[in-house]
Design an enzyme around this catalytic site. Structure first.
Site, PDB file in Angstrom:
ATOM      1  N   ILE A 178      27.045  26.148 -35.408  1.00  0.00           N
ATOM      2  CA  ILE A 178      27.894  27.158 -34.781  1.00  0.00           C
ATOM      3  C   ILE A 178      27.622  27.229 -33.284  1.00  0.00           C
ATOM      4  O   ILE A 178      28.543  27.182 -32.462  1.00  0.00           O
ATOM      5  CB  ILE A 178      27.683  28.536 -35.461  1.00  0.00           C
ATOM      6  CG1 ILE A 178      28.199  28.473 -36.909  1.00  0.00           C
ATOM      7  CG2 ILE A 178      28.375  29.649 -34.673  1.00  0.00           C
ATOM      8  CD1 ILE A 178      27.908  29.694 -37.737  1.00  0.00           C
ATOM      9  N   GLU A 285      23.737  45.404 -46.357  1.00  0.00           N
ATOM     10  CA  GLU A 285      25.197  45.389 -46.428  1.00  0.00           C
ATOM     11  C   GLU A 285      25.645  45.892 -47.787  1.00  0.00           C
ATOM     12  O   GLU A 285      24.967  45.642 -48.794  1.00  0.00           O
ATOM     13  CB  GLU A 285      25.715  43.957 -46.186  1.00  0.00           C
ATOM     14  CG  GLU A 285      25.349  43.457 -44.790  1.00  0.00           C
ATOM     15  CD  GLU A 285      25.862  42.036 -44.497  1.00  0.00           C
ATOM     16  OE1 GLU A 285      26.469  41.416 -45.390  1.00  0.00           O
ATOM     17  OE2 GLU A 285      25.651  41.572 -43.356  1.00  0.00           O
ATOM     18  N   HIS A 308      30.867  41.409 -41.997  1.00  0.00           N
ATOM     19  CA  HIS A 308      30.399  40.053 -42.314  1.00  0.00           C
ATOM     20  C   HIS A 308      31.585  39.117 -42.608  1.00  0.00           C
ATOM     21  O   HIS A 308      31.628  38.442 -43.641  1.00  0.00           O
ATOM     22  CB  HIS A 308      29.448  40.083 -43.521  1.00  0.00           C
ATOM     23  CG  HIS A 308      28.506  38.906 -43.541  1.00  0.00           C
ATOM     24  ND1 HIS A 308      27.228  38.979 -44.029  1.00  0.00           N
ATOM     25  CD2 HIS A 308      28.671  37.616 -43.123  1.00  0.00           C
ATOM     26  CE1 HIS A 308      26.645  37.797 -43.933  1.00  0.00           C
ATOM     27  NE2 HIS A 308      27.504  36.954 -43.385  1.00  0.00           N
TER      28      HIS A 308
HETATM   29  N1  LIG Z   1      28.848  35.857 -39.906  1.00  0.00           N
HETATM   30  C1  LIG Z   1      29.209  34.954 -40.807  1.00  0.00           C
HETATM   31  O1  LIG Z   1      30.135  35.147 -41.575  1.00  0.00           O
HETATM   32  C2  LIG Z   1      28.484  33.653 -40.834  1.00  0.00           C
HETATM   33  C3  LIG Z   1      29.148  32.501 -41.285  1.00  0.00           C
HETATM   34  C4  LIG Z   1      28.462  31.286 -41.263  1.00  0.00           C
HETATM   35  C5  LIG Z   1      27.130  31.239 -40.853  1.00  0.00           C
HETATM   36  N2  LIG Z   1      26.503  32.394 -40.474  1.00  0.00           N
HETATM   37  C6  LIG Z   1      25.113  32.374 -40.016  1.00  0.00           C
HETATM   38  O2  LIG Z   1      25.070  31.842 -38.712  1.00  0.00           O
HETATM   39  C7  LIG Z   1      23.783  31.253 -38.459  1.00  0.00           C
HETATM   40  C8  LIG Z   1      23.953  29.898 -37.802  1.00  0.00           C
HETATM   41  O3  LIG Z   1      24.657  29.025 -38.689  1.00  0.00           O
HETATM   42  P1  LIG Z   1      24.643  27.441 -38.418  1.00  0.00           P
HETATM   43  O4  LIG Z   1      25.496  26.819 -39.463  1.00  0.00           O
HETATM   44  O5  LIG Z   1      24.902  27.185 -36.998  1.00  0.00           O
HETATM   45  O6  LIG Z   1      23.115  27.150 -38.739  1.00  0.00           O
HETATM   46  P2  LIG Z   1      22.252  25.884 -38.286  1.00  0.00           P
HETATM   47  O7  LIG Z   1      21.151  25.788 -39.268  1.00  0.00           O
HETATM   48  O8  LIG Z   1      23.147  24.702 -38.070  1.00  0.00           O
HETATM   49  O9  LIG Z   1      21.684  26.317 -36.848  1.00  0.00           O
HETATM   50  C9  LIG Z   1      20.686  27.259 -36.658  1.00  0.00           C
HETATM   51  C10 LIG Z   1      19.930  26.859 -35.403  1.00  0.00           C
HETATM   52  O10 LIG Z   1      19.063  27.938 -35.038  1.00  0.00           O
HETATM   53  C11 LIG Z   1      17.850  27.357 -34.566  1.00  0.00           C
HETATM   54  N3  LIG Z   1      16.831  28.391 -34.643  1.00  0.00           N
HETATM   55  C12 LIG Z   1      16.238  28.918 -35.729  1.00  0.00           C
HETATM   56  N4  LIG Z   1      15.401  29.903 -35.380  1.00  0.00           N
HETATM   57  C13 LIG Z   1      15.459  29.992 -34.034  1.00  0.00           C
HETATM   58  C14 LIG Z   1      14.830  30.838 -33.093  1.00  0.00           C
HETATM   59  N5  LIG Z   1      13.969  31.788 -33.466  1.00  0.00           N
HETATM   60  N6  LIG Z   1      15.122  30.663 -31.783  1.00  0.00           N
HETATM   61  C15 LIG Z   1      15.994  29.689 -31.381  1.00  0.00           C
HETATM   62  N7  LIG Z   1      16.625  28.870 -32.238  1.00  0.00           N
HETATM   63  C16 LIG Z   1      16.359  29.025 -33.550  1.00  0.00           C
HETATM   64  C17 LIG Z   1      17.638  26.165 -35.463  1.00  0.00           C
HETATM   65  O11 LIG Z   1      16.738  25.238 -34.908  1.00  0.00           O
HETATM   66  C18 LIG Z   1      19.057  25.626 -35.582  1.00  0.00           C
HETATM   67  O12 LIG Z   1      19.351  24.696 -34.568  1.00  0.00           O
HETATM   68  C19 LIG Z   1      23.087  31.214 -39.808  1.00  0.00           C
HETATM   69  O13 LIG Z   1      22.155  32.257 -39.883  1.00  0.00           O
HETATM   70  C20 LIG Z   1      24.214  31.435 -40.802  1.00  0.00           C
HETATM   71  O14 LIG Z   1      23.785  32.030 -41.994  1.00  0.00           O
HETATM   72  C21 LIG Z   1      27.155  33.580 -40.438  1.00  0.00           C
END
Ligand SMILES: NC(=O)c1ccc[n+]([C@@H]2O[C@H](COP(=O)([O-])OP(=O)(O)OC[C@H]3O[C@@H](n4cnc5c(N)ncnc54)[C@H](O)[C@@H]3O)[C@@H](O)[C@H]2O)c1
Length: 427
Positions: A178, A285, A308
Site C-alpha cells: 500500500i 471495532e 474499516h
Molecule cells: N483499512 C483497510 O481496510 C485495510 C485494507 C488492506 C490492508 N490494511 C492494512 O494496511 C497495512 C499495510 O498493508 P500492506 O499490504 O501494504 O502490507 P505490507 O506487509 O505489504 O507492508 C507493510 C510494510 O510495513 C513495514 N513495517 C512494519 N512495521 C514497521 C514499522 N514499525 N515502521 C516502519 N515500517 C514498518 C514492513 O516492513 C512492510 O514493508 C496492513 O496493516 C494491513 O492489514 C488495511
C-alpha cells in the site's frame, strides 16, 4: 487452471485410506459461503467444478455436515474453520479465504492435514490507496467541517486553513504494497514523498527514504501509517511521535487500530497541533453492522472516521473473487502453491505428457531421497522435481514421464511421513 494439466481420473482409492487423495472423477465439488463475488463461481465453474454457493456463514456443526464430498471451501471472515472441521472433512483439499485475514482458520490444523489455504493479500491495495488520497485532499481542504456546516445550514466560504496538496510533503510509514503504491500516486499529484520502513525498500520515483521515523516526522506535513500488524507495532504512535510532527500537520491511519494511541491523538487535535486526521481502523471495532461504535475520537473537528472500509470496494471484492478462485484451481490442477498461507509456496511449470506426484509430508531429513528410491526401484524416471519446506511441513512436486503402477502410489502413500498424496496428469 495452469495450461496443460488435468486431474487424473484414474484409480479409485478406497475411502478410509486416510492420507492419500488420488484424483477423483470430475466434477469436483466446491462450496462457497458468505456471498463470495460471482466471478469466483464463474471461474470455478469454467474450470469444471460443481459449485454450491450460500449467502451466509456456517456454524462449526453446519460446516461439518456440509463438507463431506467437498474438495474446495471458500469463506470470508465470518466462518471459522477449526481443527474439528478439518478432522471431519477428509475430501477437503484447499480452503480459499476470499478476504485478507486468515485468523478465522486454524492454519496449523490445515497444514497437518495437508490442506492448502489461500487468501488475497493484494486485491484491495488500490482501494486503500485511493481512499488515502481522497482523505488527504479532504483534510487539506477541511471538507469534513465545511460539509458539517452546510448540513446545519451555515454558509462558510472562507479559504482560511484550506490548502492544495501540490508541493506538500507526505510521509509514509511502512513502504509495503500500500505504502509504495500510494507513493506513486501521491507523487503524480505533485506531492513530495518521504517514507520510512524498517525493511530495505527501493524508493519509487523521486521518493526520499528516511533513515529513522523521527527524521520522517520532522520532515513532512502529512503522516500516513501503512505498517503491518506485527505485535511490536502495538502503540507505535503516541504523544512522543505526535510531538515530533510539525505543527498543524495532518495524520492518517488506515493500517491497524492498535498502532495508534487514540487518547493521545485526541489531545493533539484538541490542542491544534494536529490540524486534521483520518482514521479507518480502531483498537476495538464492532463485530457487525448496526452495532454501537465507541471511540474517543468521536465528535472532533476535521476528523474523518470510517468503519474499516479502506479496502472495501466492489472492485476489490471482484478482484478477490478472481484471485483466490485462480489460486484454488491452480493448486488442484497443477499443485501450484505460490502465495499459499500455510504450505511452502512452490510451483513447477507443467510439462505435457508427464504425470505429477504431489506429496505433502512431515519435514524430516531424507524424504526426497525416499521418494526417489521408491521411484527408482520401479524404474520410474524423474523429469522434474521441486521441494519446499515450511516449519514442520514439506511439499514435494515430482514429474515423471513414464507410466507408473498403483504399487508405486501405494508405496509413496505408505511412507511414514506422508500427510497427503495425490496425482495429476499433464496432457
Ligand atoms: N483499512 C483497510 O481496510 C485495510 C485494507 C488492506 C490492508 N490494511 C492494512 O494496511 C497495512 C499495510 O498493508 P500492506 O499490504 O501494504 O502490507 P505490507 O506487509 O505489504 O507492508 C507493510 C510494510 O510495513 C513495514 N513495517 C512494519 N512495521 C514497521 C514499522 N514499525 N515502521 C516502519 N515500517 C514498518 C514492513 O516492513 C512492510 O514493508 C496492513 O496493516 C494491513 O492489514 C488495511
Amino acid at each position: 487452471m495452469l495450461p496443460g494439466c488435468a486431474r487424473r481420473s484414474a484409480p479409485a482409492w478406497p475411502r478410509g485410506m486416510g492420507r492419500m487423495t488420488l484424483d477423483t472423477k470430475p466434477p469436483l465439488r466446491a462450496l462457497l459461503l458468505e456471498n463470495i463475488h460471482p466471478d469466483a463461481t464463474a471461474r470455478l465453474t469454467k474450470a469444471g467444478y460443481a459449485v454450491e454457493t450460500r449467502k451466509g456463514a456456517l456454524s462449526e456443526d453446519e460446516l461439518i455436515a456440509a463438507l463431506p464430498g467437498v474438495s474446495l471451501l471458500g469463506i470470508r471472515s465470518r466462518t471459522n474453520v477449526t481443527e474439528r472441521v478439518f478432522a471431519a472433512a477428509p475430501d477437503l483439499l484447499a480452503v480459499g479465504a476470499f478476504c485478507i485475514g486468515v485468523n478465522q482458520i486454524d492454519l496449523a490444523a490445515a497444514s497437518h492435514r495437508g490442506i492448502a489455504v489461500f487468501n488475497a493479500p493484494f486485491s484491495n491495495t488500490r482501494s486503500v490507496v485511493e481512499l488515502v488520497i481522497a482523505e488527504i485532499i479532504s483534510l487539506a481542504r477541511r471538507l469534513p467541517e465545511k460539509n458539517a456546516k452546510m448540513h446545519l445550514g451555515e454558509w462558510d466560504k472562507s479559504a482560511s486553513g484550506s490548502h492544495e496538496i501540490r508541493g506538500r510533503r507526505l510521509g509514509i510509514v511502512g513502504y509495503g504494497n500500500i505504502g509504495a503504491q500510494l507513493s506513486v500516486l501521491a507523487e503524480n499529484l505533485g506531492m513530495s514523498v518521504y517514507f520510512y520502513d524498517i525493511a530495505d525498500k527501493l524508493a519509487l520515483g523521486n521518493a526520499h527514504r528516511c533513515g529513522t521515523l523521527t527524521e520522517l516526522l520532522e520532515s513532512v506535513e502529512t503522516v500516513t501509517l501503512h505498517v503491518d500488524g506485527r505485535p511490536g507495532n502495538s502503540g507505535l504512535f503516541g504523544d512522543a511521535e505526535f510531538a515530533r510532527m510539525q505543527p498543524r500537520s495532518l495524520f492518517l491511519n488506515l493500517s491497524r487500530g492498535f498502532v495508534v494511541d487514540h487518547p493521545a491523538l485526541r489531545r493533539n487535535i484538541e490542542s491544534g497541533h494536529i490540524a486534521g486526521a483520518a482514521i479507518d481502523v480502531f483498537p476495538e471495532e464492532p463485530n457487525g453492522n448496526g452495532e454501537d461504535f465507541a471511540s474517543v475520537l468521536r465528535g472532533l473537528p476535521n476528523v474523518i472516521l470510517t468503519p474499516h472500509v479502506g479496502g472495501s470496494t466492489e472492485e476489490a471484492q471482484q478482484d478477490i473473487g478472481e484471485f483466490v478462485a485462480g489460486k484454488l484451481t491452480d493448486y488442484l490442477s497443477a499443485g501450484a502453491a505460490s502465495l499459499s498461507v500455510n504450505l511452502p509456496g512452490i510451483a513447477l511449470p507443467a510439462v505435457p505428457g508427464t504425470h505429477r506426484l504431489v506429496h505433502i509430508h512431515q519435514n524430516v531429513p531424507g524424504v526426497l531421497a525416499s521418494i526417489n528410491q521408491i521411484l527408482a526401484s520401479h524404474k520410474v524416471n524423474v523429469e522434474g522435481q521441486l521441494l519446499g519446506t515450511r516449519d514442520d511441513i514439506g511439499y514435494a512436486i515430482t514429474d515423471i514421464g513414464t507410466a507408473y503402477s498403483d504399487e508405486v502410489l501405494a508405496q509413496l502413500h505408505a511412507m511414514d511421513v506422508t500427510i497427503r498424496f495425490r496425482t495429476i496428469t499433464c496432457d
